[in-house]
Design an enzyme around this catalytic site. Structure first.
Site, PDB file in Angstrom:
ATOM      1  NE  ARG A 250       7.535  11.401  -1.235  1.00 18.27           N
ATOM      2  CZ  ARG A 250       6.372  11.647  -1.860  1.00 18.27           C
ATOM      3  NH1 ARG A 250       5.256  11.088  -1.441  1.00 18.27           N
ATOM      4  NH2 ARG A 250       6.328  12.450  -2.910  1.00 18.27           N
ATOM      5  CD  GLU A 279       7.144   4.361  -1.967  1.00 20.55           C
ATOM      6  OE1 GLU A 279       6.955   4.830  -3.110  1.00 20.55           O
ATOM      7  OE2 GLU A 279       6.611   4.812  -0.956  1.00 20.55           O
ATOM      8  CG  HIS A 298       3.578   6.116  -3.275  1.00 19.54           C
ATOM      9  ND1 HIS A 298       4.835   6.601  -3.030  1.00 19.54           N
ATOM     10  CD2 HIS A 298       2.775   7.217  -3.308  1.00 19.54           C
ATOM     11  CE1 HIS A 298       4.809   7.917  -2.917  1.00 19.54           C
ATOM     12  NE2 HIS A 298       3.556   8.316  -3.092  1.00 19.54           N
TER      13      HIS A 298
END
Ligand code: NDP
Ligand code: DGY
Length: 333
Positions: A250, A279, A298
């Site tokens: 993360r 993000e 991601h």
């Protein structure tokens, strides 16, 4: 599930792969509503959609906190997230209200380990830079010192968080994929030593040892209050100047300003990130100006089959929670 009188309302916060939708469509007594878009549900629509719901199927981009739980009201029995990470769920509130939680461990481990290794190689062998040079006409000839990087052969790799993705059941997902490249030592750190690490001669070491002795550092731990900001100025200052830093866990495990400083000052050689804060990372973010920083959007679990299985598991978890029966992957709260 039994019919009309027990109609269960379900809210799904995004368009998800059909594998999961089919399972929910076949479930009797389930009234499904959905934010039918590839883009995240706006907060106001989430608060509206969840009202009176018995079940919520959400994604890692949805913050499920007190406000959402209040909006849902007392019907809510189960939250099923289509992710293995659950740092977006405020578990203390969820637990207080007796709501069960489902998540998707294991089924995405292989895909994520594969992407992590791909990112490591792309970063260490400077693939994006090379591709860019070919396109822009920077490739003038074969040059002995041009676009040289660092190879894995004979290196020391340190994995922070030898969990499912660090390992993969009793195979080590990342470790197993790296060893054939001739890695000499495999270090790992975390809260506890793992018996399965012996299979790859993994050495359990304090974080400081891992940081200072590794040529490649891979972060694959979960985001918790203890790991938030773990990779900061002090961390990067202990790394070798030739070392490569990879994060597929993360974004918040990393202090990105400190990472920028470490990369731009030559304190470390390069970084590959599949996850960032926020993000998406704004296109004018300083990290994106650096040639020695490879940023991916991601995509660790992004294979068609993995996302299909994740959505099916999320649907099964949801139904288990609605029916008050076993969930295939229930998070222990
Ligand atoms: P696991 O729960 O199996 O592993 C988490 C690991 O984190 C454990 O080994 C744990 O170590 C370690 N950890 C926890 N606290 C600390 C700490 N304070 N210091 C060091 N290590 C710590 O999860 P998974 O392997 O399945 O997934 C890991 C994370 O990867 C997920 O939580 C998610 O955030 C991320 N992820 C990202 C994806 C992507 O697309 N990029 C895809 C899938 C997951 P210990 O066992 O010793 O407590
Ligand atoms: C997860 O599941 O936590 C990943 O970040 C996305 O698959």
């Amino acid at each position: 599930m039994k019919a009309a009188a027990k109609l269960m309302k379900v809210f799904i916060t995004r368009r998800i792969p059909q594998e999961g939708m089919k399972i929910l469509a076949a479930a009797e007594g389930c009234e499904v509503s959905q934010w039918d878009s590839d883009e995240p549900v706006p907060r106001s629509e989430l608060l509206k959609g969840v009202q009176g719901a018995h079940g919520l199927l959400c994604l890692l981009s949805d913050k499920i906190d007190q406000e959402v739980l209040d909006a849902a009201g007392p019907n809510l029995k189960v939250i099923s997230t289509m992710s293995v990470g659950f740092d977006h769920l405020v578990l203390s509130e969820i637990k207080k209200r007796g709501i069960r939680v489902g998540y998707t461990p294991d089924v995405l481990t292989d895909a994520t380990a594969e992407l992590t290794v791909a990112l490591l190689l792309a970063t260490s062998r400077r693939l994006p830079e090379g591709v860019e040079e070919v396109k822009s006409g920077g490739w003038s000839s074969w040059k002995p010192l041009w676009l040289c990087g660092y190879g894995l052969s004979g290196s020391t790799v340190g994995i922070i968080g030898l969990g499912r993705i660090g390992k993969y059941l009793f195979r080590m997902a990342i470790a197993q994929r790296l060893l054939p490249f001739g890695v000499k030592r495999l270090l790992y750190s975390g809260r506890t030593a793992k018996s399965y690490a012996a299979e790859v001669n993994g050495e359990f070491v304090p974080l400081d040892t891992l940081t200072s002795e590794s040529d490649f550092i891979v972060v694959s731990c979960s985001l918790t209050p203890e790991t938030q900001g773990l990779c900061d100025k002090a961390f990067f200052s202990k790394m070798k100047k030739t070392a490569i830093f990879i994060n597929s866990s993360r974004g918040a495990v990393v202090n990105q300003e400190d990472l920028y400083d470490a990369l731009s000052s030559g304190q470390i050689a390069a970084a590959g990130l599949d996850v960032t804060t926020p993000e998406p990372l704004p296109t004018n973010h300083p990290l994106l100006t650096l040639k020695n920083c490879v940023v991916l959007p991601h995509i660790g679990s992004a294979t068609y089959s993995t996302r299909g299985v994740m959505s099916a598991l999320a649907a099964q978890n949801l139904l288990g929670g609605l029916q008050g029966s076993d969930m295939p992957s229930e998070l222990t709260l």
